[in-house]
Design a protein around this motif. Structure first.
Motif, PDB file in Angstrom:
ATOM      1  N   CYS A  31      43.167  -1.034 -18.272  1.00  0.00           N
ATOM      2  CA  CYS A  31      44.322  -0.196 -17.886  1.00  0.00           C
ATOM      3  C   CYS A  31      45.102  -0.844 -16.745  1.00  0.00           C
ATOM      4  CB  CYS A  31      43.862   1.185 -17.415  1.00  0.00           C
ATOM      5  SG  CYS A  31      43.247   2.247 -18.720  1.00  0.00           S
ATOM      6  N   TYR A  32      44.375  -1.348 -15.745  1.00  0.00           N
ATOM      7  CA  TYR A  32      45.044  -1.962 -14.599  1.00  0.00           C
ATOM      8  C   TYR A  32      45.741  -3.266 -15.010  1.00  0.00           C
ATOM      9  CZ  TYR A  32      43.451   1.411 -11.143  1.00  0.00           C
ATOM     10  OH  TYR A  32      43.281   2.558 -10.411  1.00  0.00           O
ATOM     11  N   GLN A  33      45.117  -3.991 -15.937  1.00  0.00           N
ATOM     12  CA  GLN A  33      45.752  -5.203 -16.473  1.00  0.00           C
ATOM     13  C   GLN A  33      47.068  -4.870 -17.183  1.00  0.00           C
ATOM     14  OE1 GLN A  33      45.302  -8.405 -16.665  1.00  0.00           O
ATOM     15  NE2 GLN A  33      43.197  -8.873 -16.113  1.00  0.00           N
ATOM     16  N   GLU A  34      47.047  -3.757 -17.898  1.00  0.00           N
ATOM     17  CA  GLU A  34      48.246  -3.350 -18.632  1.00  0.00           C
ATOM     18  C   GLU A  34      49.386  -3.027 -17.654  1.00  0.00           C
ATOM     19  OE1 GLU A  34      47.818   0.255 -20.907  1.00  0.00           O
ATOM     20  OE2 GLU A  34      49.307  -0.385 -22.389  1.00  0.00           O
ATOM     21  N   ASN A  35      49.019  -2.410 -16.528  1.00  0.00           N
ATOM     22  CA  ASN A  35      50.000  -2.149 -15.466  1.00  0.00           C
ATOM     23  C   ASN A  35      50.601  -3.451 -14.933  1.00  0.00           C
ATOM     24  OD1 ASN A  35      49.643   0.833 -13.593  1.00  0.00           O
ATOM     25  ND2 ASN A  35      48.708   0.540 -15.570  1.00  0.00           N
ATOM     26  N   LEU A  36      49.710  -4.417 -14.693  1.00  0.00           N
ATOM     27  CA  LEU A  36      50.148  -5.712 -14.172  1.00  0.00           C
ATOM     28  C   LEU A  36      51.120  -6.377 -15.152  1.00  0.00           C
ATOM     29  CD1 LEU A  36      49.579  -7.712 -11.859  1.00  0.00           C
ATOM     30  CD2 LEU A  36      47.677  -8.604 -13.207  1.00  0.00           C
ATOM     31  N   GLU A  37      50.770  -6.289 -16.422  1.00  0.00           N
ATOM     32  CA  GLU A  37      51.612  -6.868 -17.461  1.00  0.00           C
ATOM     33  C   GLU A  37      52.995  -6.202 -17.463  1.00  0.00           C
ATOM     34  OE1 GLU A  37      50.736  -9.571 -19.030  1.00  0.00           O
ATOM     35  OE2 GLU A  37      52.702  -9.540 -20.028  1.00  0.00           O
ATOM     36  N   ALA A  38      53.030  -4.914 -17.165  1.00  0.00           N
ATOM     37  CA  ALA A  38      54.321  -4.200 -17.122  1.00  0.00           C
ATOM     38  C   ALA A  38      55.237  -4.805 -16.048  1.00  0.00           C
ATOM     39  CB  ALA A  38      54.095  -2.709 -16.852  1.00  0.00           C
ATOM     40  N   TYR A  39      54.667  -5.196 -14.903  1.00  0.00           N
ATOM     41  CA  TYR A  39      55.496  -5.829 -13.858  1.00  0.00           C
ATOM     42  C   TYR A  39      55.924  -7.233 -14.262  1.00  0.00           C
ATOM     43  CZ  TYR A  39      54.215  -1.913 -10.924  1.00  0.00           C
ATOM     44  OH  TYR A  39      54.045  -0.644 -10.425  1.00  0.00           O
ATOM     45  N   ARG A  40      55.025  -7.950 -14.953  1.00  0.00           N
ATOM     46  CA  ARG A  40      55.408  -9.294 -15.419  1.00  0.00           C
ATOM     47  C   ARG A  40      56.592  -9.185 -16.364  1.00  0.00           C
ATOM     48  NH1 ARG A  40      49.284 -10.835 -16.407  1.00  0.00           N
ATOM     49  NH2 ARG A  40      48.731 -11.619 -14.341  1.00  0.00           N
ATOM     50  N   ARG A  41      56.542  -8.180 -17.253  1.00  0.00           N
ATOM     51  CA  ARG A  41      57.629  -7.989 -18.207  1.00  0.00           C
ATOM     52  C   ARG A  41      58.909  -7.535 -17.502  1.00  0.00           C
ATOM     53  NH1 ARG A  41      54.417  -5.274 -21.589  1.00  0.00           N
ATOM     54  NH2 ARG A  41      55.372  -3.319 -20.954  1.00  0.00           N
ATOM     55  N   LEU A  42      58.763  -6.536 -16.619  1.00  0.00           N
ATOM     56  CA  LEU A  42      59.937  -5.996 -15.922  1.00  0.00           C
ATOM     57  C   LEU A  42      60.678  -7.096 -15.160  1.00  0.00           C
ATOM     58  CD1 LEU A  42      61.476  -3.330 -15.046  1.00  0.00           C
ATOM     59  CD2 LEU A  42      60.023  -3.356 -13.005  1.00  0.00           C
ATOM     60  N   THR A  43      59.924  -7.935 -14.440  1.00  0.00           N
ATOM     61  CA  THR A  43      60.561  -8.980 -13.633  1.00  0.00           C
ATOM     62  C   THR A  43      60.956 -10.178 -14.489  1.00  0.00           C
ATOM     63  OG1 THR A  43      58.363  -9.868 -13.092  1.00  0.00           O
ATOM     64  CG2 THR A  43      59.339  -8.338 -11.522  1.00  0.00           C
ATOM     65  N   GLY A  44      60.163 -10.473 -15.524  1.00  0.00           N
ATOM     66  CA  GLY A  44      60.460 -11.616 -16.394  1.00  0.00           C
ATOM     67  C   GLY A  44      61.703 -11.387 -17.234  1.00  0.00           C
ATOM     68  N   GLU A  45      61.856 -10.155 -17.722  1.00  0.00           N
ATOM     69  CA  GLU A  45      62.990  -9.862 -18.605  1.00  0.00           C
ATOM     70  C   GLU A  45      64.247  -9.456 -17.846  1.00  0.00           C
ATOM     71  OE1 GLU A  45      61.501  -6.882 -21.309  1.00  0.00           O
ATOM     72  OE2 GLU A  45      60.080  -8.273 -22.225  1.00  0.00           O
ATOM     73  N   ASN A  46      64.079  -9.058 -16.572  1.00  0.00           N
ATOM     74  CA  ASN A  46      65.244  -8.588 -15.791  1.00  0.00           C
ATOM     75  C   ASN A  46      65.254  -9.227 -14.409  1.00  0.00           C
ATOM     76  OD1 ASN A  46      65.932  -6.203 -17.728  1.00  0.00           O
ATOM     77  ND2 ASN A  46      63.756  -5.957 -17.246  1.00  0.00           N
ATOM     78  N   PRO A  47      65.298 -10.583 -14.368  1.00  0.00           N
ATOM     79  CA  PRO A  47      65.162 -11.238 -13.063  1.00  0.00           C
ATOM     80  C   PRO A  47      66.298 -10.901 -12.102  1.00  0.00           C
ATOM     81  CG  PRO A  47      65.791 -12.814 -14.779  1.00  0.00           C
ATOM     82  CD  PRO A  47      65.471 -11.527 -15.473  1.00  0.00           C
ATOM     83  N   GLU A  48      67.429 -10.427 -12.641  1.00  0.00           N
ATOM     84  CA  GLU A  48      68.534 -10.057 -11.751  1.00  0.00           C
ATOM     85  C   GLU A  48      68.309  -8.667 -11.140  1.00  0.00           C
ATOM     86  OE1 GLU A  48      68.395  -9.885 -14.935  1.00  0.00           O
ATOM     87  OE2 GLU A  48      69.413  -8.046 -15.561  1.00  0.00           O
ATOM     88  N   LYS A  49      67.318  -7.931 -11.649  1.00  0.00           N
ATOM     89  CA  LYS A  49      67.085  -6.569 -11.144  1.00  0.00           C
ATOM     90  C   LYS A  49      65.755  -6.400 -10.403  1.00  0.00           C
ATOM     91  CE  LYS A  49      70.136  -4.118 -14.281  1.00  0.00           C
ATOM     92  NZ  LYS A  49      70.291  -3.315 -15.477  1.00  0.00           N
ATOM     93  N   TYR A  50      64.728  -7.101 -10.857  1.00  0.00           N
ATOM     94  CA  TYR A  50      63.411  -6.979 -10.222  1.00  0.00           C
ATOM     95  C   TYR A  50      62.779  -8.356 -10.059  1.00  0.00           C
ATOM     96  CZ  TYR A  50      63.814  -1.993 -11.149  1.00  0.00           C
ATOM     97  OH  TYR A  50      64.248  -0.697 -11.168  1.00  0.00           O
ATOM     98  N   ARG A  51      62.036  -8.511  -8.952  1.00  0.00           N
ATOM     99  CA  ARG A  51      61.446  -9.819  -8.653  1.00  0.00           C
ATOM    100  C   ARG A  51      60.091  -9.612  -7.977  1.00  0.00           C
ATOM    101  NH1 ARG A  51      65.226 -12.433  -4.454  1.00  0.00           N
ATOM    102  NH2 ARG A  51      66.106 -13.589  -6.207  1.00  0.00           N
TER     103      ARG A  51
END
Ligand SMILES: [Zn+2]
Length: 366
Positions: free
Chosen positions: A90-110
């Motif tokens: 579950c915690y890994q899945e959370n971590l992956e969510a941040y990788r995706r959020l920042t990877g796909e939207n580098p102009e919005k999240y880092r």
């Protein structure tokens, strides 16, 4: 004009479980959810990218969080765990969510994992604030693990550190490592081993959600930096029946350890029976200011208190002070603090500089 650092938001939990898209506006998220069970389950969102921009939120401590199955009320299908291996996933899945959020939207999240990241990020924010011509910089994310159940055994701290975790709060409810909210108890033998591994990597220890007894043990023994990412002073919370906030002794000790506490503008954490005491209209930013002021009076300075909103952490706009509709309203605290005699430097510390001190002390060089 100061920017804001918010030391506690459960972004990944909302992304993973509710499919919230924080690249959108809070109002668009509310609109998309209006005919779903989500508002009744988790409230109407307080967060969205344009609202971060409006408030100049430069950095968020974003959590990895998942609840144990025994505490799930079954109102909405969310991820839960009933053993450490499942918690780890579950915690890994959370971590992956941040990788995706920042990877796909580098102009919005880092992601911010080291001093190099931090310096680059702050430079960009400073130039944005000094010239509004610049495009708005991304929101920086510091990864905070809330509840250490995802760490299968203490030596695994090293791997989580390599994956980017920089703050660990051992407890949410009580667990193998220590007593927690509504489940009191000490730090266990395994918990002390966890703290030893954390100290080896200069990880920041978050005492929010730890039981009173385990907080005092942590303050006495942890070698590294200690914070309370989202807690209030228990002494000011009328009628609070749970062990969720800091008693004076713990707060005093946290101040002596040069720690910082992020104040939570959640009505129940300002007045437990707020619904009986006039409801939402009766709880205002004055209650939040009172919490901030309490810490400053105890410390004799403004170096140990900040903001840890916990926005979207199991509640929404229905449960926060009257003047807050979204996170864009946090800057309303500034003129009210000024009225109480806080100068620009004090407000800068409370909004961001105290958390910056902690980050500059603890993030690895590169
Ligand atoms: Zn929490």
């Amino acid at each position: 004009m100061s920017f804001i650092i918010d030391s506690h938001e459960d972004l990944a939990w909302n992304i993973v479980n509710l499919n919230r898209d924080y690249t959108q506006s809070a109002f668009d998220i509310r609109e998309a959810e209006k005919d779903t069970p989500i508002p009744a389950f988790n409230g109407n969102t307080l967060l969205g990218w344009p609202q971060y921009q409006e408030a100049n939120v430069a950095i968020v401590f974003a959590t990895l969080y998942c609840a144990p199955k025994r505490l799930d009320k079954g109102k909405y299908p969310v991820r839960v765990y009933d053993n450490p291996e499942k918690a780890h996933l579950c915690y890994q899945e959370n971590l992956e969510a941040y990788r995706r959020l920042t990877g796909e939207n580098p102009e919005k999240y880092r992601l911010i994992c080291c001093q190099t990241d931090l310096v680059k990020h702050l430079d960009q924010w400073q130039s944005h604030l000094s010239s509004s011509q610049e495009p708005p910089p991304p929101v920086g994310i510091i990864i905070l693990m809330e509840g250490a159940e995802g760490i299968i055994e203490p030596a695994e701290v090293e791997r989580w550190y390599e994956w980017g975790v920089r703050v660990i709060g051992p407890a949410w409810a009580g667990n193998r490592y220590c007593g927690g909210t509504r489940e009191p108890g000490p730090i266990t033998k395994l918990g002390f081993e966890l703290l030893d591994h954390m100290a080896a990597f200069d990880l920041i220890l978050d005492i929010s959600h730890m039981d009173h007894q385990s907080i005092l043990q942590a303050l006495d023994t942890y070698d590294g930096t200690i914070i309370a990412s989202h807690s209030n002073a228990e002494a000011l919370i009328k009628g609070i029946p749970i062990n969720r906030h800091l008693k004076d002794k713990a707060l005093q000790h946290l101040i002596e350890r040069d720690g910082v506490m992020g104040i939570v503008p959640l009505n129940a954490f300002l007045d437990w029976d707020w619904r009986d005491h006039g409801g939402r209209e009766a709880i205002t930013l004055d209650h939040v200011i009172a919490q901030i002021d309490y810490v400053c009076q105890m410390a004799g300075n403004t170096c140990h208190v900040a903001l840890g909103t916990d926005f979207d952490g199991g509640f929404g706009v229905e449960s926060v002070p009257f003047e807050i509709d979204t996170i864009a309203d946090l800057p309303k605290l500034a003129p009210q603090l000024a009225k109480r005699g806080y100068n620009e430097e004090d407000i800068g510390r409370i909004f961001s500089d105290n958390w910056l001190r902690i980050l500059k002390q603890n993030l690895p060089a590169s």
